[in-house]
Design a protein around this motif. Structure first.
Motif, short mmCIF file in Angstrom:
data_model
loop_
_atom_site.label_atom_id
_atom_site.label_comp_id
_atom_site.label_asym_id
_atom_site.label_seq_id
_atom_site.Cartn_x
_atom_site.Cartn_y
_atom_site.Cartn_z
N VAL A 1 2.12 5.54 4.03
CA VAL A 1 1.83 6.83 4.67
C VAL A 1 0.46 6.77 5.36
O VAL A 1 -0.55 6.55 4.71
CB VAL A 1 1.88 7.97 3.64
N PRO A 2 0.41 7.01 6.69
CA PRO A 2 -0.86 6.90 7.41
C PRO A 2 -1.80 8.08 7.12
O PRO A 2 -1.37 9.23 6.99
CB PRO A 2 -0.45 6.90 8.88
N ALA B 1 2.72 0.48 9.53
CA ALA B 1 2.62 1.12 8.22
C ALA B 1 3.82 2.03 7.98
O ALA B 1 4.44 2.00 6.90
CB ALA B 1 1.32 1.91 8.11
N LEU B 2 4.18 2.85 8.95
CA LEU B 2 5.34 3.74 8.80
C LEU B 2 6.61 2.92 8.60
O LEU B 2 7.48 3.30 7.80
CB LEU B 2 5.47 4.64 10.02
N VAL C 1 7.41 10.22 2.74
CA VAL C 1 7.85 8.86 3.08
C VAL C 1 9.18 8.90 3.84
O VAL C 1 9.37 8.18 4.82
CB VAL C 1 7.96 8.01 1.81
N ALA C 2 10.08 9.76 3.39
CA ALA C 2 11.37 9.88 4.07
C ALA C 2 11.22 10.38 5.50
O ALA C 2 11.92 9.92 6.42
CB ALA C 2 12.29 10.81 3.29
N SER D 1 0.83 -1.21 0.00
CA SER D 1 0.00 0.00 0.00
C SER D 1 0.87 1.25 0.00
O SER D 1 1.95 1.28 0.58
CB SER D 1 -0.93 0.00 1.22
N ASP D 2 0.37 2.28 -0.66
CA ASP D 2 1.02 3.59 -0.62
C ASP D 2 0.57 4.38 0.60
O ASP D 2 1.33 5.18 1.16
CB ASP D 2 0.69 4.38 -1.89
#
Length: 488
Positions: A393-394, A387-388, A450-451, A368-369
């Motif tokens: 990305v939550p 997720a992280l 994301v980073a 998932s994105d």
């Protein structure tokens, strides 16, 4: 520092939820920081055979529960470097259909609480502190301050109690609890476990544990309010000086996209390799394979608490967007029907897998994105941390641990590891999802978000450091002969 964790479940032996992750994983982190930690749980039938074969019996004794004298075995085994103790009684715990939800749960966990206190006299280990978890162990601090306050094996024990979810308190009828505990009206009243005409097991711990913790700082504040306090907010406010919120961690060795055997492609920060897992997931579930299409993942119980009434309200508008939605979970039949109908109406947009599948859950985190978690309330939440860790990305509502761990992306400062909304409102949720989808279309922005998430520490180390400080402070006060209140 000698600690004994007491809980109704613990990984890797038995698990129904996040409680098991905490009870099984935090002791390892504490042990790594120099504490001696052991764990005590019931001996369930569902414990793996490999663990059952390692158990040795330390003692057998009887536990008085009401007018009955019930057998109790105290057994021991080393599992993954941690020594476990098991309270054995086949009548109460040898059941194959889950850990909870039986008509005699009150009796089962009153027995467990009494057995833990009685076991202190037979242990080959002398803990200084008992750390109890959730309502199933809530009576233990209460019993230690009342029935066992003069018992040499119990009287010097410090206690910490962790609230994992205040909604579940172990509330049972007064007459039943009086019968099981062999007590009269003195069990209740202002300094007892009376709760609106019934009795609350958790209230016993909230009254009598030396220190109270819960699983995030924001939730610790929320439960002291009328909105989230579940009719115990007054008591919690009175104990605010002894209440602290400590965010849970996750087992970063287990949840590691570089070494997860459930994934087809290992990765850390490379979004190109992460998106190969998305293509693999789309292929596995029968969705159109498209690396550029944003995929939103959900791994959850399908219940009101998790915000699925909001998801239901926006679903038709959501599928109009260029996106895909993958849901893994089970729960309320209404929400199962909602998602089953959605897969039939929009087979190229929505896929659902009912039940739980650990390997598929990991592939959803990796493929998932974005990860959707619009909870009504969330004491801590582990899913957003996983997720992280997997660089998904939550998208969350600002409540409890979600507020403490997910910082909304700020396009002006470049800060933030996810997207969030404040008010429990379907339109706010839809606006937030659309904002995330728009950011996904801008590669530099998405890579930045994301980073940001990748720089956080999701391990138990920080939590363990805070718990060690809490324990040390409590035990030092004990050694200074500070007298703690005794409930008469």
């Amino acid at each position: 520092m000698k600690l004994l964790f007491v809980a109704s479940e613990a990984v890797p032996l038995v698990k129904t939820g996040g409680l098991a992750d905490v009870a099984g994983s935090l002791p390892k982190a504490l042990q790594a920081r120099g504490a001696e930690v052991r764990i005590m749980i019931p001996k369930y039938e569902s414990i793996p055979q490999s663990a059952l074969e390692r158990m040795e019996t330390i003692a057998t004794f009887t536990v008085g529960i009401g007018w009955r004298q019930q057998y109790c075995g105290l057994q021991k085994a080393e599992i993954d470097g941690i020594i476990y103790y098991f309270i054995d009684n086949e009548f109460y715990f040898k059941r194959g259909d889950g850990l909870y939800g039986y008509g005699d749960d009150a009796e089962r966990f009153v027995f467990f609480s009494l057995a833990v206190a009685e076991a202190m006299s037979y242990m080959d280990y002398r803990p200084e502190l008992l750390h109890c978890h959730d309502w199933q162990t809530g009576l233990i601090p209460f019993l230690l301050k009342t029935r066992y306050r003069h018992d040499p094996a119990c009287r010097d024990l410090a206690t910490v109690f962790t609230i994992h979810n205040l909604k579940y308190q172990g509330v049972f009828g007064k007459e039943l609890l009086m019968d099981l505990l062999g007590a009269g009206e003195e069990l209740f009243g202002q300094d007892g476990i009376e709760f609106y005409g019934a009795g609350s097991c958790m209230k016993g711990a909230l009254l009598c544990a030396d220190k109270l913790t819960t699983v995030s700082p924001t939730y610790a504040q929320e439960i002291q309010t009328d909105a989230y306090g579940e009719r115990l907010d007054g008591l919690l406010r009175s104990r605010s000086a002894d209440l602290v919120g400590i965010v849970n961690g996750i087992d970063t060795a287990s949840f590691d996209p570089m070494a997860d055997p459930a994934l087809e492609f290992s990765y850390r920060n490379a979004l190109t390799r992460k998106r190969k897992n998305k293509l693999s997931l789309q292929r596995e579930l029968g969705l159109p394979e498209a690396g550029s299409t944003p995929l939103i993942g959900v791994v959850s119980r399908l219940v009101d608490q998790k915000g699925f009434d909001l998801v239901e309200a926006i679903l038709e508008r959501l599928v109009e967007e260029d996106m895909q939605l993958v849901v893994l979970g089970s729960g309320h039949p209404h929400y199962e029907y909602v998602f089953q109908s959605a897969t039939e109406r929009w087979p190229d947009k929505v896929k659902v897998w009912f039940g739980f599948n650990d390997a598929l859950a990991r592939r959803i985190y990796a493929g998932s994105d974005m990860y959707l978690m619009p909870s009504l309330f969330e004491p801590c939440g582990l899913s957003q941390l996983i997720a992280l860790r997997y660089r998904s990305v939550p998208i969350v509502r600002e409540t409890g641990g979600l507020k403490d761990t997910v910082l909304a992306y700020n396009e002006y400062t470049g800060e933030g590891n996810g997207f969030s909304f404040t008010h429990y409102n379907a339109d706010d949720l839809l606006y937030t999802v659309r904002r995330a989808l728009a950011c996904y279309q801008d590669d530099p922005t998405w890579e930045k978000i994301v980073a940001n998430g990748g720089r956080s520490d999701y391990s138990w180390d920080q939590s363990a450091r805070t718990y060690m400080s809490l324990y040390a402070d409590l035990l030092s006060k004990r050694k200074e002969n500070i007298t703690w209140p005794v409930i008469s």
